[in-house]
Design an enzyme around this catalytic site. Structure first.
Site, PDB file in Angstrom:
ATOM      1  N   GLY A 183       0.833  -1.194   0.000  1.00  0.00           N
ATOM      2  CA  GLY A 183       0.000   0.000   0.000  1.00  0.00           C
ATOM      3  C   GLY A 183       0.868   1.243   0.000  1.00  0.00           C
ATOM      4  O   GLY A 183       0.649   2.168   0.781  1.00  0.00           O
ATOM      5  N   HIS A 184       1.868   1.233  -0.863  1.00  0.00           N
ATOM      6  CA  HIS A 184       2.740   2.390  -0.989  1.00  0.00           C
ATOM      7  C   HIS A 184       3.587   2.259  -2.257  1.00  0.00           C
ATOM      8  O   HIS A 184       3.628   1.196  -2.880  1.00  0.00           O
ATOM      9  CB  HIS A 184       3.666   2.515   0.239  1.00  0.00           C
ATOM     10  N   SER A 185       4.249   3.367  -2.596  1.00  0.00           N
ATOM     11  CA  SER A 185       5.304   3.311  -3.625  1.00  0.00           C
ATOM     12  C   SER A 185       6.557   3.916  -3.007  1.00  0.00           C
ATOM     13  O   SER A 185       6.512   4.486  -1.910  1.00  0.00           O
ATOM     14  CB  SER A 185       4.892   4.081  -4.878  1.00  0.00           C
ATOM     15  N   ARG A 242       2.463  -0.729  -4.911  1.00  0.00           N
ATOM     16  CA  ARG A 242       2.294  -2.175  -4.731  1.00  0.00           C
ATOM     17  C   ARG A 242       1.437  -2.483  -3.517  1.00  0.00           C
ATOM     18  O   ARG A 242       1.505  -1.798  -2.483  1.00  0.00           O
ATOM     19  CB  ARG A 242       3.648  -2.904  -4.638  1.00  0.00           C
TER      20      ARG A 242
END
Ligand code: TYD
Length: 130
Positions: A47-49, A94
């Site tokens: 839940g981040h890039s 992702r």
């Protein structure tokens, strides 16, 4: 999508297989290794890039799905082999889910942990792509 599946050399043996990762199979020098384990089946990780960091993910045991987004397209990759890893370059959102019982996700990263390298808000991620 700025990702790639990379085969990890496998030394087969009736006593059990062995796979080895050296820097030459990756397009970056690794600075950190961490792993996810004891993961409840309904859990969602990621839940981040990352702004600069590249990561290489391996299902050392079991399986899970990696949902990738480059701001334009989404793609899901299932990891379920200890001799294959997923390279996620910088600038890719992702999410990880669908973890099988007992699964272990090993992550090899190009940088030490630095919260300022994360984008954790999906709308901020989309704005960063414009
Ligand atoms: P995070 O990267 O958000 O986990 P994931 O993307 O796998 O779901 O990290 C979860 C927490 O752990 C967060 O508080 C930061 C901390 N953390 C570290 O302290 N060092 C590390 O190397 C990592 C990867 C996370």
């Amino acid at each position: 999508m700025n990702i790639a599946l990379i085969q990890i050399p496998k030394i087969e043996d009736t006593r059990g297989n062995l796979s080895v990762i050296e820097n030459d199979i990756l397009p970056f020098e690794f600075k950190r290794v961490y792993y996810l384990y004891d993961i409840p089946s309904a859990a969602e990780r990621g839940g981040h890039s990352h702004i600069k960091q590249k990561e290489f993910l391996i299902a050392l045991s079991g399986s899970f799905d990696v949902i990738l987004n480059n701001g334009l397209q989404q793609q899901t990759v299932t990891l379920n082999k200890p001799y294959e890893g997923l390279l996620i370059n910088e600038g890719i959102w992702r999410e990880l889910n669908n973890f099988s019982s007992g699964s272990v996700c090993l992550v090899i990263a190009s940088a030490v942990y630095e919260e300022s390298d994360y984008i954790r808000d999906f709308n901020a991620f989309l704005r960063s792509k414009k």
